[in-house]
Write a protein that holds these residues in place. Structure first.
Motif, short mmCIF file in Angstrom:
data_model
loop_
_atom_site.label_atom_id
_atom_site.label_comp_id
_atom_site.label_asym_id
_atom_site.label_seq_id
_atom_site.Cartn_x
_atom_site.Cartn_y
_atom_site.Cartn_z
N ARG A 53 0.85 -1.18 0.00
CA ARG A 53 0.00 0.00 0.00
C ARG A 53 0.89 1.24 0.00
NH1 ARG A 53 -3.36 1.59 4.94
NH2 ARG A 53 -4.56 3.31 4.02
N ILE A 54 0.51 2.25 -0.74
CA ILE A 54 1.34 3.46 -0.83
C ILE A 54 0.57 4.64 -0.24
CG2 ILE A 54 2.45 5.07 -2.44
CD1 ILE A 54 3.77 2.68 -3.25
N LYS A 55 1.30 5.46 0.50
CA LYS A 55 0.75 6.77 0.87
C LYS A 55 1.72 7.82 0.37
CE LYS A 55 -2.18 5.68 4.69
NZ LYS A 55 -2.77 6.10 5.94
N TYR A 56 1.17 8.82 -0.28
CA TYR A 56 2.04 9.87 -0.82
C TYR A 56 2.22 10.97 0.21
CZ TYR A 56 1.66 7.35 -5.15
OH TYR A 56 1.74 6.35 -6.10
N PHE A 57 3.46 11.28 0.50
CA PHE A 57 3.78 12.29 1.51
C PHE A 57 4.06 13.64 0.86
CE2 PHE A 57 5.89 9.21 4.80
CZ PHE A 57 4.63 8.70 5.10
N THR A 58 3.41 14.65 1.39
CA THR A 58 3.85 16.01 1.08
C THR A 58 4.95 16.32 2.09
OG1 THR A 58 1.63 16.58 0.41
CG2 THR A 58 3.10 18.42 0.92
#
Lengths: 232, 362
Positions: free
Chosen positions: A219-224
């Motif tokens: 699973r991927i979460k995109y970080f700002t």
């Protein structure tokens, strides 16, 4: 009388999230914590972000406090103006942090670094008795102390209780898709050996287009990235 | 034993951690230290790494002892170092002076914090005076002022080589920002890059018998007579002046034909270089000069740059109140270039601080 008989931790009957992020300097734990807090806030939750770095509080989320409050988070941290005039005693624990678990809504705790960092959780009343608390280790395989499966396994074992892992292979501004894929594969293998779940892989928002084209099993979460603004 | 760095690899580190790794690959055998912010994580990481690679660490009772134990270890032929900041740097001046007097190849990392006194634990460039000329002598020291994590790595390796080649105490002058920032850099094994690591050697307890087959090894920091000391100091001066051209390092960019030369050192030079590029994109002819070694100072290079540039003005930017300016004025005595200054003691300087200052004076 046990502690839990004296205090009742309110959760308003809801399933709230209580996560503490631990990891080395430059692992990305503060970035992971901020992004997680903002994600929960976007989903309509009330969220408190707690700065529990008692090692070097001058270099943590303090400089970002006002900006994060403006985004809607409740932030427990000294601001720069709070520390003005305190000298080295400015490196103390925020009194509210001790009672973190008494705050309503979801709680995201940014803990100080390393093995000693995780021990600072004992400064939060009831932390180890809390059935809600999930301790999340943020691992960056682009750091020499955690750049192989065996080193990550050893490192996490040193930390003690870890409930979940965020795979966060990165080189700051220089991170490439290859770093993300190779690095997070290493971290995932170490997590399998330890039988600790990988919650997700953190990936710089800038790489979203490239990464989203690739079929990845995790699973991927995109970080700002907010932390580069925390210096100066 | 496990190799410290396999091949060449990019890594994401803090500056303090970078120094611990660099000291390992440079062959440092022992660190002596006493805690002080912002250098603490050099010790933290060294103590985590040292046991894995058969290296040693001792936390002494104070900075004075940390410095003197390094003096002792290097006499025994060990590559040893320490790290400190601010008031700790003040206390270490005594052992640093001994290292000058006895020509000891000690290495010290200075992560500058604010002053005077305990100042702040955070950042400054206010330890230039102290690190270059802080002792009760003539400043026979070699001081590298770094600007990035890559330089912290490269110059820490170099510092051990310089110390053991020339036998003068050698310093890495960093600062609290460099200590704490996270940056990617290339970690490498210096020998795989063709960098020969200088051999360490004992200065005492040498083989042979004094009077029969070798001379006594006089490592002395006190003399009975004025003339004895005079002779020593004059010899040190001659040696230091002779080796200085081999040691001095600097960066220069776009100074030829410039109207103004921006001079800075350490982390501020990153802002100065950006400022130079932005000013040039706006049609203002700015040049950039950065001494990498603050001691010895690149006197000749700076004079030449000024001469060739034809610039009428120089702007010196530093996070202190004139410590770099003092070195520069001493260095370019006789030049007629106008000097303007941007002093922010204990506070960071960004590109637009410099750009705004340039526009206000041109």
């Amino acid at each position: 009388m046990s502690y839990r008989e004296v205090f009742v931790f309110p959760n308003n009957g809801q399933d709230r999230i209580v996560e503490a992020f631990v990891g080395e300097y430059a692992s990305g734990k503060s970035e992971a914590a901020i992004n997680r807090a903002l994600e929960l806030f976007s989903a309509g939750q009330s969220v408190t972000l707690v700065d529990l770095d008692t090692v070097e509080p001058f270099y943590t989320i303090r400089p970002l406090k006002e900006a994060l409050i403006a985004k809607g988070l409740n932030v427990i941290s000294f601001s720069r103006s709070d520390s003005f005039g305190l000298g080295e005693t400015g490196a103390m624990l925020h009194p509210q942090a001790r009672w973190t678990l008494m705050h309503e809504g979801s709680l995201i705790i940014d803990v100080g670094y390393g093995v000693h960092g995780i021990r600072t959780l004992n400064l939060i009343e009831g932390a180890y008795e809390s059935p809600e608390l999930e301790i999340v280790a943020v691992i960056n395989s682009c750091r020499p102390m955690t750049n192989s499966v065996s080193k990550i396994v050893d490192y996490i074992k040193e930390l003690g209780r870890i409930d979940a892992i965020v795979a966060n292979a990165h080189l700051g501004d220089e991170t490439t898709v290859k770093d993300v894929i190779n690095g997070n594969m290493i971290i995932t293998r170490a997590a399998d050996i330890l039988n600790i779940p990988v919650k997700y892989a953190g990936v710089d928002e800038k790489l979203r287009d490239e990464i989203s084209k690739i079929d990845l099993s995790w699973r991927i979460k995109y970080f700002t990235r907010y932390m580069p603004q925390a210096m100066w | 034993m496990e190799k410290i760095v396999e091949g060449s690899t990019r890594a994401f580190l803090t500056g303090n951690e970078t120094i611990a790794w660099a000291s390992l690959v440079a062959g440092a055998e022992f660190m002596f230290g006493y805690p002080i912010t912002p250098q603490n994580e050099i010790m933290h990481y060294w103590t985590r790494l040292a046991p894995k690679y058969g290296r040693g660490f001792l936390q002494t009772e104070d900075e004075i002892s940390a410095g003197f134990t390094v003096c002792g270890a290097v006499q025994g032929g060990k590559k040893a170092f320490t790290a400190t900041a601010g008031p700790g740097n003040v206390l270490m001046q005594e052992p640093f002076g001994m290292a000058e007097a006895m020509r000891l190849p000690m290495v010290a990392i200075i992560q500058q914090r604010g002053g005077p006194s305990s100042g702040t634990v955070i950042y400054s460039q206010q330890e230039v005076n102290l690190t270059t000329f802080g002792g009760n002598g003539e400043g026979y020291r070699i001081v590298y002022s770094t600007a990035s994590h890559q330089e912290l790595y490269d110059y820490t390796i170099k510092a051990f080589n310089t110390a053991w080649t020339y036998r003068f105490p050698t310093f890495i002058l960093g600062d609290g920002y460099q200590a704490k920032m996270r940056e990617p850099l290339e970690l490498y094994d210096p020998q795989e890059k063709g960098i020969t690591l200088a051999e360490s050697f004992p200065l005492v307890g040498l083989p042979g018998v004094i009077g029969e087959n070798r001379q006594p090894q006089h490592l002395n920091n006190i003399y009975s007579l004025e003339e004895e000391l005079y002779e020593k100091v004059m010899t040190f001066s001659a040696v230091f002046e002779k080796i200085s051209p081999e040691i001095v390092e600097y960066e220069e960019d776009s100074c030829e034909g410039a109207d103004i030369i921006l001079i800075s050192h350490g982390v501020v030079s990153r802002a100065a270089r950006d400022a130079m590029l932005i000013l040039r994109s706006q049609g203002i002819k700015a040049g950039y000069f950065r001494p990498v070694t603050l001691r010895p100072f690149p006197d000749e290079a700076l004079k030449k740059v000024i001469l060739q540039s034809n610039a009428k003005k120089a702007l010196i930017a530093e996070s202190s109140y004139g410590q770099l300016t003092r070195l520069i004025k001493q260095s370019i005595y006789g030049e007629t270039i106008n000097i303007d200054t941007l002093y922010k003691p204990g506070v960071g300087i960004v590109d637009y601080d410099i750009i705004n200052k340039v526009k206000s004076i041109l």
